[in-house]
Write a protein that holds these residues in place. Structure first.
Motif, mmCIF file in Angstrom:
data_model
loop_
_atom_site.group_PDB
_atom_site.id
_atom_site.type_symbol
_atom_site.label_atom_id
_atom_site.label_comp_id
_atom_site.label_asym_id
_atom_site.label_seq_id
_atom_site.Cartn_x
_atom_site.Cartn_y
_atom_site.Cartn_z
ATOM 1 N N GLN A 1 2.575 -8.820 6.392
ATOM 2 C CA GLN A 1 2.788 -10.132 5.626
ATOM 3 C C GLN A 1 3.951 -10.226 4.702
ATOM 4 O OE1 GLN A 1 1.615 -12.905 7.461
ATOM 5 N NE2 GLN A 1 0.986 -11.041 8.717
ATOM 6 N N ILE A 2 4.150 -8.843 4.063
ATOM 7 C CA ILE A 2 5.087 -8.851 3.095
ATOM 8 C C ILE A 2 6.541 -8.208 3.394
ATOM 9 C CG2 ILE A 2 5.182 -7.670 0.665
ATOM 10 C CD1 ILE A 2 2.159 -7.531 0.470
ATOM 11 N N THR B 1 -6.444 -0.180 2.195
ATOM 12 C CA THR B 1 -6.181 0.974 1.802
ATOM 13 C C THR B 1 -4.738 1.078 0.921
ATOM 14 O OG1 THR B 1 -5.285 1.810 3.836
ATOM 15 C CG2 THR B 1 -7.785 2.193 3.309
ATOM 16 N N TYR B 2 -3.955 -0.029 1.240
ATOM 17 C CA TYR B 2 -2.631 -0.085 0.330
ATOM 18 C C TYR B 2 -2.810 -0.662 -0.751
ATOM 19 C CZ TYR B 2 -1.065 1.005 5.013
ATOM 20 O OH TYR B 2 -0.829 1.763 6.446
ATOM 21 N N HIS B 3 -2.048 -0.134 -2.080
ATOM 22 C CA HIS B 3 -2.334 -0.515 -3.229
ATOM 23 C C HIS B 3 -1.369 -1.925 -3.269
ATOM 24 C CE1 HIS B 3 -4.387 2.590 -5.348
ATOM 25 N NE2 HIS B 3 -3.597 3.324 -4.583
ATOM 26 N N TRP B 4 -1.898 -3.276 -3.787
ATOM 27 C CA TRP B 4 -1.181 -4.504 -3.863
ATOM 28 C C TRP B 4 -1.399 -4.738 -5.274
ATOM 29 C CZ3 TRP B 4 -3.183 -9.490 -4.799
ATOM 30 C CH2 TRP B 4 -1.944 -10.562 -4.447
ATOM 31 N N VAL B 5 -0.027 -4.850 -5.787
ATOM 32 C CA VAL B 5 0.066 -4.980 -7.241
ATOM 33 C C VAL B 5 0.358 -6.446 -7.762
ATOM 34 C CG1 VAL B 5 2.244 -3.965 -7.456
ATOM 35 C CG2 VAL B 5 1.145 -4.028 -9.577
ATOM 36 N N THR B 6 -0.234 -6.952 -8.857
ATOM 37 C CA THR B 6 0.106 -8.143 -9.423
ATOM 38 C C THR B 6 0.347 -7.931 -10.739
ATOM 39 O OG1 THR B 6 -2.087 -8.829 -10.221
ATOM 40 C CG2 THR B 6 -1.731 -9.210 -7.840
ATOM 41 N N PRO B 7 0.928 -9.007 -11.569
ATOM 42 C CA PRO B 7 1.313 -8.850 -13.051
ATOM 43 C C PRO B 7 0.078 -8.303 -13.894
ATOM 44 C CG PRO B 7 2.688 -10.431 -12.222
ATOM 45 C CD PRO B 7 1.853 -10.127 -10.969
ATOM 46 N N GLU C 1 -8.940 -10.253 7.384
ATOM 47 C CA GLU C 1 -8.357 -9.173 8.049
ATOM 48 C C GLU C 1 -7.178 -8.557 7.272
ATOM 49 O OE1 GLU C 1 -6.442 -12.886 10.326
ATOM 50 O OE2 GLU C 1 -8.090 -12.119 9.196
ATOM 51 N N PHE C 2 -6.553 -9.400 6.100
ATOM 52 C CA PHE C 2 -5.547 -8.881 5.362
ATOM 53 C C PHE C 2 -6.083 -8.140 4.261
ATOM 54 C CE2 PHE C 2 -2.855 -12.949 6.895
ATOM 55 C CZ PHE C 2 -2.708 -12.125 7.836
ATOM 56 N N TRP C 3 -7.342 -8.275 3.963
ATOM 57 C CA TRP C 3 -7.949 -7.636 2.612
ATOM 58 C C TRP C 3 -9.195 -6.538 2.862
ATOM 59 C CZ3 TRP C 3 -5.014 -8.804 -1.396
ATOM 60 C CH2 TRP C 3 -4.185 -10.007 -1.404
ATOM 61 N N THR D 1 2.001 -12.582 -1.184
ATOM 62 C CA THR D 1 0.541 -12.672 -1.250
ATOM 63 C C THR D 1 0.164 -12.886 0.045
ATOM 64 O OG1 THR D 1 0.270 -13.183 -3.439
ATOM 65 C CG2 THR D 1 -1.596 -13.376 -2.340
ATOM 66 N N PRO D 2 -0.510 -12.163 0.759
ATOM 67 C CA PRO D 2 -1.120 -12.469 2.114
ATOM 68 C C PRO D 2 -1.982 -13.618 1.820
ATOM 69 C CG PRO D 2 -0.991 -10.054 1.879
ATOM 70 C CD PRO D 2 -0.664 -10.801 0.433
ATOM 71 N N LYS D 3 -2.388 -14.245 2.788
ATOM 72 C CA LYS D 3 -3.233 -15.490 2.624
ATOM 73 C C LYS D 3 -4.705 -14.964 2.381
ATOM 74 C CE LYS D 3 -1.208 -18.827 5.742
ATOM 75 N NZ LYS D 3 -1.172 -19.721 6.995
ATOM 76 N N THR D 4 -5.186 -15.482 1.323
ATOM 77 C CA THR D 4 -6.561 -14.945 0.669
ATOM 78 C C THR D 4 -7.718 -15.142 1.672
ATOM 79 O OG1 THR D 4 -6.602 -16.771 -0.793
ATOM 80 C CG2 THR D 4 -5.606 -14.688 -1.462
#
Length: 442
Positions: free
Chosen positions: A297-298, A266-272, A260-262, A253-256
């Motif tokens: 960051q991933i 445009t890239y899908h970032w998936v969580t459970p 600038e990370f969020w 998880t990039p720092k919330t």
């Protein structure tokens, strides 16, 4: 407006019923003809025609004052608020759900759509407790809603929205059938080794087709089983580690607190959580997206379409194939199929091997399976020709499921756009009907 609309309190629309739960210490209260509806049963279906649990005649007698007839409109009011459904037969709910048995001047389906818009009102009506939101029966009854006086107009609005929901439900049922067929095919070939056994027992002869076993596949399968570390397996097949079948990666998880990370991602970032609401193993979208800076960051980067996603903790076992490129958080085992391996094989293996996967997990607070513990898990691997044949048989089923899911997403977006405008009287029924007819939906 097409007619007169008035504000009414929910309590004036019908009899309000708050459910109860009979003592769970007495098992004779459960397992019978009466659906016992809890929040997980309110899963997006309009009509709740099946439930995880049921009540016996004894349990129903204990809760007789809470009996709901067909057509009662339900809404969850504790913990998770705003989940709705309509009963299809005499039913009961637990205490987390308030229901309305509508008066004759209120259409059940229209009221259902009104309730789906009440999430905000319910939150603001809650007790404000720090543990969960609790909307009492009295507070629920005092919420005001806007409805047409004319019952015919209520029904017309419900019909428009219901047309879209009915198509979504039809797609869901068809996709569930297709998914069951795919699971059955995997089990027959790779768990029960049915093609091999059919040849061994003389039930499958050259030139003969059996269900799931076209005649042209006859020579792909051996006619004997041999011993292996996993028990008897088809002759010529191998026992391999899952890490040999797929490249196994995780995420982060990039720092919330870093905008600038969020922002503008445009890239899908998936969580459970994105998989938790899926009724079928197809991921088309994610709740959150990240930017180029966030993606950097991933370490696993952007995973390609077709990656198989398995939640690795809290809980272990959510499954889906990503139909869009995704980055994943730390709650996943992501499997990128190696050359010659079908992602559908990986998907159905992970479902069939759920208990085996769990047995390799550990953790004191909650179970988690690490990549290092996952990669060595052993499985029976078929020869490339059998893998290819399986993919060719199962791929059309999966493609149809994906098509149905994409169409349902479009229909749901259309419904969600129309719903608030229709139930507030902001657009005319005839205009909405014309809009749907132009798209071949009404």
């Amino acid at each position: 407006m097409a007619g007169e609309w008035v504000k009414r309190k929910i309590g004036s629309l019908g009899r309000v019923v708050t459910g109860k739960t009979p003592t769970t210490a007495d098992s004779s209260n459960f397992g019978g003809p009466y659906p016992f509806i809890t929040i997980p049963d309110l899963d997006g279906r309009v009509l709740i025609d099946r439930t995880e649990r049921t009540l016996s005649e004894r349990g129903a007698e204990i809760l007789r004052s809470c009996l709901l007839p067909p057509g009662a409109v339900m809404m969850s009011c504790i913990a998770t608020v705003g989940k709705c459904g309509i009963t299809t037969q005499p039913s009961f709910t637990n205490q987390q759900i308030n229901s309305v048995i509508p008066n004759d001047d209120v259409d059940s389906r229209f009221l259902y759509y009104v309730f789906t818009q009440l999430g905000h009102e319910l939150e603001s009506s809650g007790s404000g407790g720090s543990v969960y939101t609790n909307v009492s029966k009295s507070r629920f009854s005092n919420i005001e809603v806007l409805i047409p006086v004319d019952l015919g107009e209520q029904r017309a609005i419900a019909h428009i929205l219901g047309t879209l929901d009915d198509k979504i439900e039809l797609n869901r049922r068809l996709s569930e059938t297709l998914e069951q067929m795919a699971r059955a095919l995997f089990k027959a070939w790779f768990v029960d080794f049915e093609p091999v056994r059919a040849k061994m027992e003389g039930r499958w002869q050259r030139g003969q087709s059996l269900p799931g076993l076209p005649a042209h596949l006859y020579d792909l399968f051996p006619d004997r089983l041999v011993e292996s570390e996993l028990g008897e397996i088809p002759e010529g097949w191998e026992v391999k580690a899952i890490g040999e079948m797929a490249e196994v990666v995780g995420g982060s998880t990039p720092k919330t607190n870093r905008a600038e990370f969020w922002e503008g991602g445009t890239y899908h970032w998936v969580t459970p959580k994105d998989l938790s609401h899926l009724s079928l193993p197809v991921l088309l979208d994610t709740e959150r997206k990240i930017t180029d800076a966030g993606l950097a960051q991933i370490s696993s980067g952007l995973l390609p379409q077709g990656t198989v996603l398995l939640s690795s903790r809290a809980p272990i076992g959510y499954l889906a194939i990503a139909e869009v490129p995704v980055a994943v958080n730390q709650g996943f085992i992501a499997m990128r199929p190696r050359q010659g391996v079908s992602n559908l094989f990986l998907l159905h293996w992970a479902r069939a091997a759920h208990d085996e996967i769990i047995s390799h997990a550990n953790g004191s607070t909650f179970l988690e399976i690490s990549k290092a513990s996952f990669r060595p898990i052993r499985l029976v691997a078929p020869p490339p020709a059998v893998m290819l044949a399986y993919d060719r048989l199962s791929r059309p089923l999966y493609r149809r499921v994906v098509e149905n899911e994409r169409e349902s997403h479009t229909l749901a977006a259309l419904r969600d756009a129309l719903l608030p405008k229709l139930i507030r009287g902001e657009i005319r029924v005839k205009d909405a009907e014309r809009f749907l007819k132009e798209r071949g939906l009404c």
